[in-house]
Design a protein around this motif. Structure first.
Motif, PDB file in Angstrom:
ATOM      1  N   PHE A 109      14.725  23.873  -6.474  1.00 40.71           N
ATOM      2  CA  PHE A 109      15.110  24.819  -5.632  1.00 40.71           C
ATOM      3  C   PHE A 109      15.451  25.947  -6.091  1.00 40.71           C
ATOM      4  O   PHE A 109      16.066  26.836  -5.252  1.00 40.71           O
ATOM      5  N   ALA A 110      15.485  26.397  -7.399  1.00 41.04           N
ATOM      6  CA  ALA A 110      16.073  27.411  -8.292  1.00 41.04           C
ATOM      7  C   ALA A 110      15.693  28.795  -7.374  1.00 41.04           C
ATOM      8  O   ALA A 110      16.365  29.988  -7.400  1.00 41.04           O
ATOM      9  N   GLY A 111      14.561  28.970  -7.151  1.00 42.82           N
ATOM     10  CA  GLY A 111      14.088  30.236  -6.497  1.00 42.82           C
ATOM     11  C   GLY A 111      14.721  30.699  -5.225  1.00 42.82           C
ATOM     12  O   GLY A 111      15.212  31.817  -5.199  1.00 42.82           O
ATOM     13  N   PHE A 112      15.209  29.684  -4.388  1.00 38.75           N
ATOM     14  CA  PHE A 112      16.199  30.007  -3.274  1.00 38.75           C
ATOM     15  C   PHE A 112      17.669  30.434  -3.767  1.00 38.75           C
ATOM     16  O   PHE A 112      18.045  31.281  -2.919  1.00 38.75           O
ATOM     17  N   TYR A 113      18.100  29.859  -4.658  1.00 38.99           N
ATOM     18  CA  TYR A 113      19.243  29.973  -4.946  1.00 38.99           C
ATOM     19  C   TYR A 113      19.454  31.455  -5.720  1.00 38.99           C
ATOM     20  O   TYR A 113      20.343  32.151  -5.817  1.00 38.99           O
ATOM     21  N   TYR A 114      18.313  31.451  -6.376  1.00 43.24           N
ATOM     22  CA  TYR A 114      18.306  32.989  -7.102  1.00 43.24           C
ATOM     23  C   TYR A 114      18.225  34.036  -6.302  1.00 43.24           C
ATOM     24  O   TYR A 114      18.995  34.967  -6.402  1.00 43.24           O
ATOM     25  N   ALA A 115      17.341  33.922  -5.092  1.00 50.32           N
ATOM     26  CA  ALA A 115      17.145  35.060  -4.164  1.00 50.32           C
ATOM     27  C   ALA A 115      18.503  35.139  -3.514  1.00 50.32           C
ATOM     28  O   ALA A 115      19.006  36.205  -3.094  1.00 50.32           O
TER      29      ALA A 115
END
Length: 339
Positions: free
Chosen positions: A46-52
């Motif tokens: 889920f990295a993209g959500f946390y990064y965003a």
């Protein structure tokens, strides 16, 4: 400085401070509060959500987003259908259709993994060499979609599934490693990594769903039907920020892993780096290369619906075009969606 002048300076400073804070307060008040419920605990899947979220991409779109973790006793479809969460990352196209079949008012607005994200794994030196060899063997699968993939693979290749000892798979891969299970299910990015670390990659044989005529796109982004009808712009803004987060996460993988490990510091970094790469590979497979991240492949989803109907997982046909609505994603220019 005399007392009167000091008081005047302090008053001016206070006024200036209020003038600066007022627009910030107004800006915060203008943000729309929303939540994203994940399908599992924090990890780089889920990295993209946390990064965003860390980079402020959701706030750039006017969204005050909170990411809520999932877990073994949480069903994302239920939480989104009841309004407990605004957005959800659910199990897959199959679980979305099963939920709709039960009357849940949800809509999928994007699909993360464009191909089946798990494989079936056995020992290379063991008795299982082909799908036919599954007969008479103990095979474990998650009864949240992986079992349907297994059914499809067996059916497409003339294997009688009633002759296969199919059991629910637990969280741990230890039963397979210990030899208590002949064939286990493993996601490309998680369990397979663990099994390889414990047994060695050269000692394994994998059965890939797509090699046997089955594709089940999974990790679907969902909203309630009410949100889809009343807040279409919110959905498009959420998708745009999420896509930006995923693209930038892969451009800066170390930072992306850092963003997740700030939330879950006990994770193994090497595993999370591997997971990030594998998850993004699944997200950019198939038509996503040209149509962009979270693309809804209508043909693959239609094939899934037909299979679920044939196997009586669904009690009635699902209107796929309504259940998987690509309008919100297509409102974003394709060049902004591509990986």
């Amino acid at each position: 400085m005399n007392k009167r002048r000091t008081l005047a300076v302090l008053a001016a400073s206070a006024t200036l401070g209020l003038a600066v804070l007022a627009p910030l307060a107004a800006q915060a008040a203008d943000l729309v509060k929303a939540t994203l419920r994940l399908k599992w605990l924090p990890q780089t899947q889920f990295a993209g959500f946390y990064y965003a979220l860390e980079k402020g991409y959701y706030k750039d779109e006017g969204i005050d987003l909170t990411i809520n973790p999932g877990g073994p006793n949480l069903l994302t479809e239920n939480l989104v259908a009841t309004g407990a969460d605004t957005f959800g990352l659910s199990g897959g196209t199959d679980s979305v259709m099963a939920a709709i079949d039960k009357g849940m008012p949800i809509v999928s607005v994007g699909v993360s993994h464009q191909v089946t994200p798990f494989v079936f794994v056995t020992r290379k030196d063991g008795p299982v060499k082909t799908l036919k060899d599954f007969e008479g063997k103990k095979v474990t699968a998650w009864f949240t979609g992986a079992n349907y993939v297994l059914f499809g693979m067996l059916a497409n290749n003339g294997v009688d599934r009633s002759k296969v000892d199919i059991q629910p798979q637990q969280v741990s891969v230890t039963p397979f490693v210990n030899g208590d299970v002949d064939v286990a299910t493993a996601t490309w990015y998680n369990e397979l990594y663990t099994i390889k670390q414990r047994m060695g990659a050269d000692n394994l044989r994998t059965f890939v769903a797509e090699d046997y005529g089955v594709t089940f796109p999974r990790d679907t982004l969902i909203v309630s039907r009410k949100t889809a009808q009343e807040q279409p712009e919110l959905i498009t803004k959420f998708l745009r920020a999420s896509i930006r987060g995923w693209r930038d996460a892969m451009a800066h993988p170390k930072e992306a892993v850092d963003a997740v490990m700030k939330v879950a510091p006990t994770l193994d970094r090497a595993h999370q780096e591997f997971m990030l790469t594998e998850a993004y590979r699944l997200m950019t497979a198939g038509q996503a290369k040209t149509e962009g991240l979270f693309w809804i492949d209508s043909k693959a989803i239609q094939a899934t619906e037909e299979f679920l109907l044939k196997n009586k997982v669904l009690t009635k046909p699902v209107d796929v075009a309504t259940a998987f609505d690509g309008r919100f994603l297509q409102a974003i220019p394709v060049e902004e969606r591509r990986p």
